[in-house]
Design a protein around this motif. Structure first.
Motif, PDB file in Angstrom:
ATOM      1  N   LYS A  83       2.050   1.751  -3.601  1.00 18.55           N
ATOM      2  CA  LYS A  83       0.982   2.276  -4.447  1.00 18.55           C
ATOM      3  C   LYS A  83       0.747   3.757  -4.168  1.00 18.55           C
ATOM      4  O   LYS A  83       0.521   4.551  -5.092  1.00 18.55           O
ATOM      5  CB  LYS A  83      -0.302   1.479  -4.224  1.00 18.55           C
ATOM      6  CG  LYS A  83      -0.238   0.053  -4.741  1.00 18.55           C
ATOM      7  CD  LYS A  83      -1.494  -0.744  -4.376  1.00 18.55           C
ATOM      8  CE  LYS A  83      -1.392  -2.180  -4.853  1.00 18.55           C
ATOM      9  NZ  LYS A  83      -2.572  -2.983  -4.452  1.00 18.55           N
ATOM     10  N   GLY A  84       0.807   4.126  -2.884  1.00 18.47           N
ATOM     11  CA  GLY A  84       0.641   5.527  -2.535  1.00 18.47           C
ATOM     12  C   GLY A  84       1.735   6.391  -3.130  1.00 18.47           C
ATOM     13  O   GLY A  84       1.473   7.483  -3.654  1.00 18.47           O
ATOM     14  N   TYR A 112      -4.044   5.283  -0.024  1.00 20.11           N
ATOM     15  CA  TYR A 112      -3.116   4.160   0.165  1.00 20.11           C
ATOM     16  C   TYR A 112      -2.204   4.389   1.373  1.00 20.11           C
ATOM     17  O   TYR A 112      -1.862   3.449   2.098  1.00 20.11           O
ATOM     18  CB  TYR A 112      -2.277   3.943  -1.092  1.00 20.11           C
ATOM     19  CG  TYR A 112      -3.013   3.216  -2.183  1.00 20.11           C
ATOM     20  CD1 TYR A 112      -3.509   1.934  -1.984  1.00 20.11           C
ATOM     21  CD2 TYR A 112      -3.216   3.806  -3.433  1.00 20.11           C
ATOM     22  CE1 TYR A 112      -4.180   1.247  -2.986  1.00 20.11           C
ATOM     23  CE2 TYR A 112      -3.890   3.135  -4.438  1.00 20.11           C
ATOM     24  CZ  TYR A 112      -4.371   1.862  -4.217  1.00 20.11           C
ATOM     25  OH  TYR A 112      -5.038   1.192  -5.207  1.00 20.11           O
ATOM     26  N   ASN A 164       0.827  -1.212   0.000  1.00 20.80           N
ATOM     27  CA  ASN A 164       0.000   0.000   0.000  1.00 20.80           C
ATOM     28  C   ASN A 164       0.863   1.266   0.000  1.00 20.80           C
ATOM     29  O   ASN A 164       0.515   2.255  -0.651  1.00 20.80           O
ATOM     30  CB  ASN A 164      -0.936   0.012   1.212  1.00 20.80           C
ATOM     31  CG  ASN A 164      -2.135  -0.913   1.021  1.00 20.80           C
ATOM     32  OD1 ASN A 164      -2.696  -0.993  -0.072  1.00 20.80           O
ATOM     33  ND2 ASN A 164      -2.519  -1.622   2.072  1.00 20.80           N
TER      34      ASN A 164
END
Length: 315
Positions: A96-97, A112, A93
């Motif tokens: 992705k952020g 995210y 996550n």
């Protein structure tokens, strides 16, 4: 029978060609080729690790293109790969952020980052400053972030200017990354007068040192061609026949200069690391003293101080 392995190898070869100095392909050509080949490969590709690396490359290419939708599509492709399970959800996550933030979508990035934070509240603060500084502004109770302070008076440098090398290799920048190595190959050794002597020698004898390196490379190059064994189709791109040292200008590029702490006559042994078209993984390394070539090999030849010590003990 699966076609995935063969196609992933095709993509790998294309990426190697794309990285060549004489490459004329564009980013758009790269994206189009990989998209097309990826579609051709069957689902066995999701168990081939190199395909996972390629998916990461495509994510970055779409970040470069500021194409958020396609970037997200490739993040989803990465999630389908078996290798994605090696990382904890909070790590995925965070990644992705970071991708969303780099691509310009702050709202999705924040989503995210919160998922990452909820899984592990400390992890994001160990990562890229531009990410945790952005996220920290949105916390109800922001953390106090400490800024690392640097002493402007510190005797430190990280590059050497070699304009004659820049001209030979047709590089945009005359500065080459530089590291001072201690005897145990650690970086950040305190700079001594002997180190400065070596840097001065190199700057005053740029062409002499470079010609010695390339002449020694030219001697072993035919044998290296046999060892690497490129096909007639790929040989012109990766390892063409070379008759003069100027032919290496399009095949290799200087990456890092390692100033060792092994000295002879007040001058340190110096290692040179180059990228090379025929071995993108291992590169090309030289250990030298003044303009004498001590050893040629892979990347580690440039920074293994025991090579210099062994040579020094012989003389």
């Amino acid at each position: 029978m699966s076609n995935a392995a063969a196609i992933i190898n095709e993509i790998d070869t294309f990426l190697d060609k794309f990285s060549l100095k004489k490459n004329k392909l564009t980013k758009e050509d790269l994206i189009h080729f990989i998209e097309e080949k990826w579609h051709e490969a069957d689902d066995e590709k999701y168990s081939i690790y190199q395909a996972y690396i390629i998916a990461g490359r495509m994510t970055n290419e779409y970040i470069w293109a500021k194409d958020f939708q396609n970037m997200m599509r490739w993040l989803e492709i990465s999630d389908r790969h078996t290798a994605s399970g090696r990382n904890e959800p909070y790590i995925r996550n965070y990644y992705k952020g970071q991708c969303c933030l780099e691509c310009g979508n702050e709202e999705k990035a924040l989503e995210y980052f919160y998922l990452c934070y909820n899984g592990n509240p400390d992890y994001i603060f160990t990562r890229a400053p531009f990410c945790y500084e952005f996220f920290n502004k949105h916390l109800e109770n922001p953390r106090t972030l400490s800024n690392q302070e640097y002493d402007d008076e510190e005797d430190f440098f990280d590059s050497i200017e070699l304009q004659e090398w820049q001209s030979f290799f047709n590089e945009e920048d005359a500065f080459i990354s530089c590291e001072i190595l201690s005897h145990d190959e650690d970086e950040n050794e305190e700079i001594t007068q002997e180190h400065e002597n070596g840097i001065e020698y190199l700057q005053n004898n740029q062409t002499k040192v470079l010609e010695s390196i390339l002449k020694e490379l030219l001697k072993i190059y035919p044998e290296q061609q046999k060892i690497y064994g490129y096909s007639e189709e790929d040989k012109p791109d990766f390892m063409p026949d070379i008759k003069e040292i100027k032919g290496f200008a399009d095949l290799i590029s200087p990456l890092t200069i390692y100033i060792t702490s092994v000295f002879k006559d007040g001058i340190p042994y110096i290692g040179f690391l180059f990228s090379c078209s025929w071995d993108s993984e291992h590169g090309l390394g030289f250990m030298t003293h003044k303009d004498r070539i001590v050893e040629i090999g892979g990347a580690d030849t440039a920074f293994l101080t025991w090579i210099a010590e062994e040579d020094n003990n012989k003389l």
